[in-house]
Enzyme design. Structure first.
Site, PDB file in Angstrom:
ATOM      1  N   SER A  69       0.798  -1.237   0.000  1.00 44.10           N
ATOM      2  CA  SER A  69       0.000   0.000   0.000  1.00 44.10           C
ATOM      3  C   SER A  69       0.827   1.282   0.000  1.00 44.10           C
ATOM      4  O   SER A  69       0.268   2.367  -0.119  1.00 44.10           O
ATOM      5  CB  SER A  69      -0.960   0.011   1.202  1.00 44.10           C
ATOM      6  OG  SER A  69      -2.080  -0.795   0.923  1.00 44.10           O
ATOM      7  N   LYS A  72       0.156   3.753  -2.753  1.00 39.90           N
ATOM      8  CA  LYS A  72      -0.833   4.831  -2.731  1.00 39.90           C
ATOM      9  C   LYS A  72      -0.193   6.213  -2.610  1.00 39.90           C
ATOM     10  O   LYS A  72      -0.856   7.224  -2.862  1.00 39.90           O
ATOM     11  CB  LYS A  72      -1.830   4.599  -1.604  1.00 39.90           C
ATOM     12  CG  LYS A  72      -2.699   3.356  -1.803  1.00 39.90           C
ATOM     13  CD  LYS A  72      -3.730   3.215  -0.706  1.00 39.90           C
ATOM     14  CE  LYS A  72      -4.616   1.994  -0.918  1.00 39.90           C
ATOM     15  NZ  LYS A  72      -3.955   0.737  -0.554  1.00 39.90           N
ATOM     16  N   SER A 129      -6.197   3.811   3.876  1.00 44.70           N
ATOM     17  CA  SER A 129      -5.562   2.992   2.846  1.00 44.70           C
ATOM     18  C   SER A 129      -6.609   2.177   2.082  1.00 44.70           C
ATOM     19  O   SER A 129      -6.442   0.982   1.827  1.00 44.70           O
ATOM     20  CB  SER A 129      -4.513   2.048   3.454  1.00 44.70           C
ATOM     21  OG  SER A 129      -3.656   1.533   2.458  1.00 44.70           O
ATOM     22  N   LYS A 231       3.377   6.548   4.995  1.00 41.12           N
ATOM     23  CA  LYS A 231       2.443   5.498   4.616  1.00 41.12           C
ATOM     24  C   LYS A 231       2.978   4.122   4.981  1.00 41.12           C
ATOM     25  O   LYS A 231       4.180   3.850   4.884  1.00 41.12           O
ATOM     26  CB  LYS A 231       2.195   5.562   3.099  1.00 41.12           C
ATOM     27  CG  LYS A 231       1.068   4.690   2.607  1.00 41.12           C
ATOM     28  CD  LYS A 231      -0.282   5.290   2.918  1.00 41.12           C
ATOM     29  CE  LYS A 231      -1.417   4.343   2.525  1.00 41.12           C
ATOM     30  NZ  LYS A 231      -1.471   3.120   3.361  1.00 41.12           N
TER      31      LYS A 231
END
Length: 441
Positions: A69, A72, A129, A231
């Protein structure tokens, strides 16, 4: 000293707790990571001074890894770009398609046809997320997720992320989607540099949508002083990933940890890297010559390193194919958006980075070689000058220009044949420099 002692107690406490609970396997998995991160096969890490781009620490930083993720960040980067150029509005509506709704968790769980604003969508990506929202944004900006993924890969190359390929907007498992710790650090720096007005999203600890409050997955937010992003990411294949940034004494560092065996071990390691990085920078200010590796009591990197390979062979546990090379990785150059200055340090053997050993441009043509994309025309011009000086044989006869596209200034050389343009780009990429071939249009 107190901080380091506290962290040692935490590390020992994790191991003791696991053993007490009868989880011997879990304890064995965590102890090597906490004491010797390099012992974990999936582990890769890098620590970067966000202002100068200096790499303070690197461990397998150029080895292929699944970003999960953390992907992203690039999805949001392109969203920020669309907002800054007026192609997208914060209150604009995004529709959830059947394809978006069908994505696996983590997600908001919106049904096909439901909508949300761009502002809510960005928060859903940075904090929750949400995979379904990532796909919906991709479809909004690219027309389809696959086309948006191509846009992501193109922008990655422009930023200098030479070992990254995107095939989806969410980071859900796909063996073709790979990156490296170094490339994630480049992307993190790019977000801070290009879109500081939106970077604050990554520091938001909670997000409330339709009466439901969701917490940020980044456990270091609010826990470690100075941390304000970025993140997390996790899949079975990738392990536990984290790109994190912190500020202390008016100095910002970025740490990327990939392949952690657990959330706790990953966060602990990232915090250690940041604390040690700040300590090293402070000691340098006092005149000491010290590295992060020395401060962590690690040996300097030696031995085989991993390179991506298309050949069949033995891979790591996550299925990435690797080949072994006996060379030491080249000195770190974090990104092309810090203007490339000539270097004198050797890259491999006796070959110097300053040697003009690039292929000579033999045939004139209409193909273009792009060597960077910038937020100001002056930076693009400076890049052209420096590239021309450093690689005269390759670029001496080419026409340089700055091409503007929606507020982005692209440093380009025009007048190559197709074959020579590709040869030149391959040579520049081998030096860890951004380069892209553009066909006549």
């Amino acid at each position: 000293m107190f901080e380091r002692a506290r962290r040692l107690c935490i590390s020992l406490g994790l191991a003791v707790a696991a053993a007490t609970a009868g989880l011997a396997g879990a304890a064995q998995a965590q102890i090597p990571f906490l004491e010797a991160p390099a012992a974990v096969p999936k582990y890769a890490a890098i620590v970067v001074d966000a202002k100068s781009g200096e790499v303070l620490y690197a461990k397998r930083a150029d080895s292929p890894r699944y970003p999960a993720s953390i992907t992203k960040i690039m999805t949001l980067y392109l969203t920020f770009d669309a907002l800054s150029t007026g192609r997208l509005k914060p209150d604009e509506t995004i529709v959830i398609s059947p394809h978006a709704a069908a994505q696996a968790p983590t997600k908001l769980g919106l049904a096909p046809g439901e909508t949300l604003s761009v502002n809510d969508a960005m928060q859903a990506l940075a904090i929750k997320s949400a995979n379904d929202v990532a796909v919906a944004l991709a479809e909004k900006l690219g027309g389809s997720e696959s086309r948006f993924a191509a846009m992501m890969s193109l922008r990655a190359q422009e930023l200098g992320m030479v070992n990254t390929r995107f095939v989806n907007a969410s980071g859900l498992p796909d063996s073709r989607q790979i990156s490296t710790a170094r490339d994630i650090a480049i992307l993190s720096r790019a977000v801070m540099r290009d879109y500081p007005q939106y970077y604050r999203l990554f520091s938001q600890q909670q997000f409330t949508f339709r009466g439901v409050t969701m917490n940020n997955h980044n456990g270091l937010l609010g826990k470690m002083p100075g941390v304000d992003g970025l993140k997390t990411g996790y899949t079975n294949a990738s392990g536990y990933n984290l790109a994190v940034s912190a500020v202390r004494d008016n100095r910002r560092l970025i740490a990327v940890v990939m392949g952690g065996p657990s959330t706790a071990a990953r966060d602990l390691n990232a915090e250690d890297l940041l604390l040690t990085g700040f300590d090293v920078m402070n000691r340098r200010d006092r005149g000491e010559r010290i590295t992060v590796a020395q401060n962590l009591f690690e040996p300097e990197p030696t031995g085989p390193i991993m390179r991506p390979s298309a050949e069949q062979g033995d891979g790591e546990q996550d299925g990435l194919k690797i080949v072994l090379a006996s060379a030491t990785p080249p000195p770190a150059q974090v990104s092309n958006f810090t203007i490339v200055e000539p270097r004198t340090t050797a890259l491999r053997g006796t070959q110097s980075a300053d040697r003009d050993d690039k292929p000579e441009r033999k045939a004139a043509g209409r193909w273009i070689v792009q060597v960077g994309a910038f937020k100001s025309k002056s930076l693009a011009k400076k890049q052209l000058t420096l590239i021309d000086q450093r690689f005269k044989k390759a670029f001496g006869k080419a026409d340089s220009r700055v091409a503007e596209d929606d507020g982005t200034y692209k440093a380009q050389f025009k007048g190559f044949s197709e074959d020579n343009a590709r040869d030149v780009c391959r040579s520049l990429k081998a030096k860890k420099m951004a380069c892209m071939v553009i066909s006549p249009g």
